[in-house]
Design a protein around this motif. Sequence first.
Motif, PDB file in Angstrom:
ATOM      1  N   VAL A   1       0.808  -1.231   0.000  1.00 20.58           N
ATOM      2  CA  VAL A   1       0.000   0.000   0.000  1.00 20.58           C
ATOM      3  C   VAL A   1       0.841   1.281   0.000  1.00 20.58           C
ATOM      4  N   ILE A   2       2.043   1.242   0.543  1.00 17.54           N
ATOM      5  CA  ILE A   2       2.865   2.465   0.606  1.00 17.54           C
ATOM      6  C   ILE A   2       3.734   2.565  -0.645  1.00 17.54           C
ATOM      7  N   ASP A   3       3.722   3.731  -1.269  1.00 17.28           N
ATOM      8  CA  ASP A   3       4.468   3.952  -2.505  1.00 17.28           C
ATOM      9  C   ASP A   3       5.968   3.741  -2.281  1.00 17.28           C
ATOM     10  N   PRO A   4       6.638   2.999  -3.214  1.00 17.15           N
ATOM     11  CA  PRO A   4       8.082   2.747  -3.035  1.00 17.15           C
ATOM     12  C   PRO A   4       8.915   4.027  -2.983  1.00 17.15           C
ATOM     13  N   TYR A   5       8.360   5.148  -3.492  1.00 21.67           N
ATOM     14  CA  TYR A   5       9.083   6.425  -3.416  1.00 21.67           C
ATOM     15  C   TYR A   5       9.409   6.790  -1.968  1.00 21.67           C
TER      16      TYR A   5
END
Length: 263
Positions: free
Chosen positions: A214-218
């Motif tokens: 769910v958390i963006d790899p950025y």
Amino acid sequence: MLWTSLTLVFVVTAGIVAAIFARPVLAARRRRRAALSPDQARRLADAVPLYPRLPTAARERLARRTAAFLSHIRFVGCDGIEIDETMRLAVAGQACLLCLRDGADVFPWVREILIYPDAFWVHHEAPDELGLVDDEPRLLAGEAWDEGRVILSWSDISEALAGADHNVVVHEFAHQLDFDAPGTVGAPALADYGDWAAAFGEAYEQLRREGSPVIDPYGAENPAEFFAVAAEAFVQRPDELAAAHPRLYRVLADYLTIDPARR
Ligand SMILES: [Zn+2]
């Protein structure tokens, strides 16, 4: 005669000093007293994706904070875009999701929001908010400057309203909360950093090691970006965030004083 002149100088100086110190106090009072018009209040529900999941008290507080935000921040349309009420409410309403805490002010240091129709090119030859300098121009959906200016792309804001995973307004205003907490990176100003540091540290290391559903790899770039993308996930995908990272979700829910996940 000399005493009269000295008294006059003293009175004028005291007046100037009092005016300088009174200004922020008066401005804060103006922000607290601001209210949305009935039309703006009706439209706030469409301007904030989480609105249907907020309890009545949080909706009322969001309306007051949104009015305060709009009362002190200037919007500027760039590249031919005309700012309308939908845009102002979408930016103000979503930014204020981050300031529903008791006694929270609404980014008093932000003076101006620039809105571009689409992603825009930037080329920082001078260090940006994180002290970075660009070799090449970069295409961005948003950017937070610590001199009180935030730049946003309307097409990216529209995508967030339509339910995209990203929320550029929440991302950039999470950075603003970070700027407001000198001495720390990747956190807002807190009385106690214990729970925040434990939950964020654990989820950040996990993202760097194995990614996240769910958390963006950025967010693996650095703790400041991690805070910004975690806040986006909280607003756009609260159920998934609560399921995949319950500790991180809980710390964010406690700080933001809202609990939007359906369980
Ligand atoms: Zn960022």
